[in-house]
Design a protein around this motif. Structure first.
Motif, PDB file in Angstrom:
ATOM      1  N   THR A 127       0.831  -1.206   0.000  1.00  0.00           N
ATOM      2  CA  THR A 127       0.000   0.000   0.000  1.00  0.00           C
ATOM      3  C   THR A 127       0.862   1.252   0.000  1.00  0.00           C
ATOM      4  OG1 THR A 127      -0.075   0.100   2.406  1.00  0.00           O
ATOM      5  CG2 THR A 127      -1.825  -1.126   1.330  1.00  0.00           C
ATOM      6  N   THR A 128       2.152   1.090   0.286  1.00  0.00           N
ATOM      7  CA  THR A 128       3.061   2.229   0.417  1.00  0.00           C
ATOM      8  C   THR A 128       3.253   2.921  -0.930  1.00  0.00           C
ATOM      9  OG1 THR A 128       4.237   0.980   2.109  1.00  0.00           O
ATOM     10  CG2 THR A 128       5.323   2.960   1.248  1.00  0.00           C
ATOM     11  N   PRO A 129       2.955   4.224  -1.029  1.00  0.00           N
ATOM     12  CA  PRO A 129       3.181   4.949  -2.281  1.00  0.00           C
ATOM     13  C   PRO A 129       4.623   5.446  -2.386  1.00  0.00           C
ATOM     14  CG  PRO A 129       2.162   6.398  -0.695  1.00  0.00           C
ATOM     15  CD  PRO A 129       2.299   5.063  -0.011  1.00  0.00           C
ATOM     16  N   GLY A 130       4.944   6.107  -3.485  1.00  0.00           N
ATOM     17  CA  GLY A 130       6.251   6.735  -3.626  1.00  0.00           C
ATOM     18  C   GLY A 130       7.367   5.776  -3.973  1.00  0.00           C
ATOM     19  N   TYR A 165       5.600   4.710 -10.475  1.00  0.00           N
ATOM     20  CA  TYR A 165       6.561   3.675 -10.860  1.00  0.00           C
ATOM     21  C   TYR A 165       6.152   2.263 -10.459  1.00  0.00           C
ATOM     22  CZ  TYR A 165       9.068   7.933 -11.728  1.00  0.00           C
ATOM     23  OH  TYR A 165       9.402   9.183 -12.193  1.00  0.00           O
ATOM     24  N   PHE A 166       4.871   2.079 -10.218  1.00  0.00           N
ATOM     25  CA  PHE A 166       4.343   0.731 -10.033  1.00  0.00           C
ATOM     26  C   PHE A 166       3.990   0.136 -11.389  1.00  0.00           C
ATOM     27  CE2 PHE A 166       3.730   2.412  -5.776  1.00  0.00           C
ATOM     28  CZ  PHE A 166       4.009   1.307  -4.972  1.00  0.00           C
ATOM     29  N   ASP A 167       3.992  -1.188 -11.455  1.00  0.00           N
ATOM     30  CA  ASP A 167       3.631  -1.873 -12.701  1.00  0.00           C
ATOM     31  C   ASP A 167       2.121  -2.071 -12.810  1.00  0.00           C
ATOM     32  OD1 ASP A 167       6.399  -2.440 -13.624  1.00  0.00           O
ATOM     33  OD2 ASP A 167       6.462  -3.620 -11.778  1.00  0.00           O
ATOM     34  N   SER A 168       1.465  -2.209 -11.663  1.00  0.00           N
ATOM     35  CA  SER A 168       0.013  -2.373 -11.655  1.00  0.00           C
ATOM     36  C   SER A 168      -0.557  -1.725 -10.403  1.00  0.00           C
ATOM     37  CB  SER A 168      -0.377  -3.855 -11.710  1.00  0.00           C
ATOM     38  OG  SER A 168       0.150  -4.555 -10.597  1.00  0.00           O
ATOM     39  N   ALA A 190       5.590   5.129 -18.218  1.00  0.00           N
ATOM     40  CA  ALA A 190       4.959   3.914 -18.745  1.00  0.00           C
ATOM     41  C   ALA A 190       3.552   3.750 -18.183  1.00  0.00           C
ATOM     42  CB  ALA A 190       5.812   2.701 -18.394  1.00  0.00           C
ATOM     43  N   LYS A 191       2.663   3.203 -19.003  1.00  0.00           N
ATOM     44  CA  LYS A 191       1.309   2.943 -18.554  1.00  0.00           C
ATOM     45  C   LYS A 191       1.275   1.740 -17.626  1.00  0.00           C
ATOM     46  CE  LYS A 191      -1.682   4.977 -22.059  1.00  0.00           C
ATOM     47  NZ  LYS A 191      -2.852   4.719 -22.939  1.00  0.00           N
TER      48      LYS A 191
END
Length: 408
Positions: A127-130, A165-168, A190-191
């Protein structure tokens, strides 16, 4: 004696740079070692890495247990092995036995980030963003990073670059997709794969609610549940709001945000002294909020996401204070369109302005009887909380398929 002072911001930047260099050298050296072993064995298979995990889940706080438990339960049901890392030494995980889920406390802050930056796993969920913005870097040993939202509000409610910068990303409702795509286009990144799965923690809380029974001696109860900081209800209004609330004769529960205990300590101490003899006002600091939500008939909040939890779980009304929210430090500030949560507030709640404080009793009773708000709450719930009761299963569906797709 020369003393060198490094401010927290600079310290974080230095840590980020150093840990980035160290992890790069670690994985470069490891790759070189594998090549040497491959050469020396004449091209035969190299021993597998015993420290590599198929699935890793990271929780930065025990308050996210309700986010992860439905996911862990779904993994357990399918007998899929998972490693659960947590920065909460007293994480509820450790009192919930699993056969296929192992857990480990990895420390807090930089200690945890260092462990994660050297992580080797097929898929890592958090759940951690960034990610890859400050101290928490993308490990070269992880093939896929997934993020699960812990709110049904806009996915752009995080600080800048929170999801970049997450993949999903797992969403609670389809409406959250559009603004993420706008940011991707603006920033040339990137999407991501955006997967609508519903909301895990609301699913869990909804199950808990089914075990609650109404109190036969129930009194009309008002819950004051603010965010923290200078724009939060307690700091901004304090006794100017609480005095007329106490005078209504209703039962009043004040539940400060957990961060208030550190950030607004003086405010809380002053208010608690002021109402120490008020028999109809109580302070609530329990870790779980579901019992407190259930006890109340109406809630007063500000820009806290708890308004959606309350509205969607219990279908009860709320008043909100317009705190003139400054969105510049957040991803939402990069988008011209108003966030959904601010557009929907006037439709499902009633704005409370300071000039109405003297007549707060009438405002509360009128809001409870407003049938239009009831209808609008249901429509908002359908938009923001999809696949109710099935979020954990849908997340595991995706992760298991993703691992197979990547050939891991």
């Amino acid at each position: 004696m020369l003393l060198l002072y490094i401010d927290p911001g600079t310290g974080s930047m230095l840590f980020s740079i150093i840990i980035g260099l160290v992890t790069m050298l670690y994985f470069v050296a490891k790759a070189a070692l594998i090549k040497v072993k491959f050469f020396l064995t004449g091209g035969k298979a190299v021993a597998s890495n015993k420290n590599r995990y198929p699935f890793v889940i990271y929780s930065e706080s025990e308050r996210y247990w309700s986010v992860f438990k439905p996911i862990l339960d779904a993994f357990e049901k399918r007998q899929i092995s998972v490693m659960y890392f947590t920065s909460a030494e007293k994480d509820p995980f450790f009192s919930n036995p699993y056969s296929y889920i192992n857990g480990e406390f990895i420390g807090e802050g930089n200690k945890a980030f260092t462990r994660l930056n050297f992580l080797e796993a097929d898929i890592c969920l958090m759940t951690t963003p960034g990610l890859d913005v400050y101290q928490l870097k993308r490990s070269r040993g992880v093939k896929h990073y997934a993020h699960v939202l812990h709110s049904v509000a806009d996915a752009t409610s995080y600080r800048l670059f929170g999801l970049d910068y997450f993949d999903s990303v797992f969403l609670s409702g389809t409406y959250q997709e559009a603004h993420i795509r706008i940011l991707e286009e603006q920033r040339g990144i990137a999407k991501k794969e955006l997967v609508v799965v519903g909301c895990t923690y609301l699913d869990m809380l909804n199950q808990q609610l089914s075990t609650f029974e109404p109190d036969e001696n129930h009194l009309f109860t008002v819950l004051v549940a603010p965010s923290w900081g200078s724009n939060g209800i307690l700091s901004k209004y304090g006794e100017r709001l609480l005095d007329p609330l106490v005078e209504t004769g209703f039962q009043i529960i004040v539940r400060p945000h957990p961060q208030s205990i550190q950030s607004e300590k003086a405010v809380l101490e002053r208010l608690q002294r002021r109402y120490a003899s008020s028999s109809n006002l109580e302070w609530n600091y329990s870790r779980e909020n579901i019992g407190t939500l259930f006890r109340s008939d109406i809630m007063i909040s500000d820009f806290s996401g708890v308004i959606f939890d309350y509205s969607f779980l219990l279908d009860r009304p709320f008043l909100y204070v317009n705190a003139n929210f400054d969105d510049r430090p957040y991803d939402g500030g990069s988008i011209d369109e108003e966030p959904w949560k601010f557009k929907i507030l006037p439709e499902i709640g009633v704005e409370l302005i300071e000039s109405s404080f003297p007549t707060i009793k009438e405002v509360l009773l009128d809001t409870v009887q407003n049938e239009t708000l009831t209808k609008n709450r249901l429509q908002a719930k359908e938009t923001a909380w999809q696949f109710r009761g099935h979020s954990g299963e849908k997340i595991v569906d995706y992760l298991a398929a993703k691992q197979k797709e990547l050939g891991l």
